[in-house]
Design a protein around this motif. Structure first.
Motif: not given
Length: 305
Positions: A108, A110, A113-115, A119, A123
């Motif tokens: 993952w 950081q 992958d949240l935006t 993704s 993980n």
């Protein structure tokens, strides 16, 4: 068994796509016997042997996923995405400190992958040597349990064996032969969103109906938490809990089947449903034998006088 569980108990909900899914949260599967040097490819898998063998390097090797900045394979995420080869790092850690609990690989990112979309579903991977076996746990945030699970499992099992082989070779090179006796242990997959898409429901149901009997629990399967030996003594039901190695782990006494049932629930020493049902029947037989002055022998019928 995975397909059967999701089809029976999965909750229907929407996805980011135009279809629906049946989903079970946090499904745990454990693979213990699959030999990475002699894989068994079942005929009901969505992909054939050729497809799966072509897929495995996408987990075990630094195979690029495409030209887009966020296109990847699981192998590329582990071996080059962050500028380091985490698989080599994990092997080096196991060679340096085989008892370490800190041999982990993260896929993952950081920073992205949240935006952004796309993704990785896989993980986290964790390795642990215990009792001279290399165990591995893999965590998927999202997991297509029909189209994706089989090829993922084969690829991860191959990776597990590769890490084991190279760790053993490294220990042997250092003359640490006592520590190098590491066999292949279990592989645990935690699928946080374990789902089947609606375009596969009918096909999965046909597979379950045709094959499930081969894989359902049977009474001859040994409970990994041990065995329960039931006897009676005057007006008391006695239960001896033994380990798979025949070691006595506990002895419990009760006057009635219900009382013993509550004790066994509290002690949490039965893990398989068939085992629990069988013990329930035996406890009722033991209680009846006490009440009516009959002989009781576990797994045998009561001879009514």
């Amino acid at each position: 068994k995975i397909l059967d569980t999701i089809l029976k108990f999965g909750k229907i909900n929407a996805t980011h796509y135009d279809d629906q899914q049946k989903e079970v949260i946090n499904m745990l599967s454990i693979i213990t016997e699959e030999d990475p040097h002699n894989f068994k490819f079942e005929e009901y898998f969505p992909g054939d042997e050729k497809h799966i063998k072509e897929y495995i390097p996408r987990i075990t090797r630094d195979v690029k996923g495409g030209i887009h900045k966020n296109e990847y394979t699981y192998g590329s995420r582990m071996r080059s995405w962050f500028g380091i080869d985490q698989v080599k790092g994990a092997i080096a850690k196991l060679i340096k400190e085989p008892i370490s609990r800190a041999v982990a690989i993260s896929l993952w990112d950081q920073t992205k992958d949240l935006t952004i979309g796309g993704s990785p579903c896989l993980n986290h991977i964790w390795f642990r040597v215990r009792d001279n076996k290399l165990h591995m746990t893999a965590i998927f945030r999202s997991h297509d349990m029909f189209e994706g699970y089989p090829e993922n499992a084969f690829g991860l099992r191959s990776l597990q064996e590769e890490v084991r082989e190279q760790a053993v070779a490294g220990l042997q090179e250092q003359g640490r032969h006592g520590e190098a006796n590491i066999k292949l242990g279990s592989m645990v997959i935690l699928s946080q969103s374990a789902h089947i898409y609606d375009d596969s429901w009918e096909r999965c149901q046909k597979i379950v109906e045709k094959y499930i009997r081969r894989f359902q629990w049977h009474m001859n399967e040994f409970d990994p938490r041990g065995n329960l030996i039931i006897t009676i003594d005057d007006e008391t039901i006695l239960v001896e809990h033994t380990s798979p190695e025949k070691e006595t782990l506990g002895i419990y006494k009760a006057k009635t089947a219900i009382e013993m049932r509550d004790i066994l629930i509290r002690e949490n020493i039965i893990s398989l449903v068939p085992h629990a049902l069988d013990i329930g029947l035996e406890l009722m037989k033991a209680e009846l034998a006490i009440k009516h002055g009959l002989e009781y022998l576990q797994d045998n019928p009561i001879e009514l006088q």
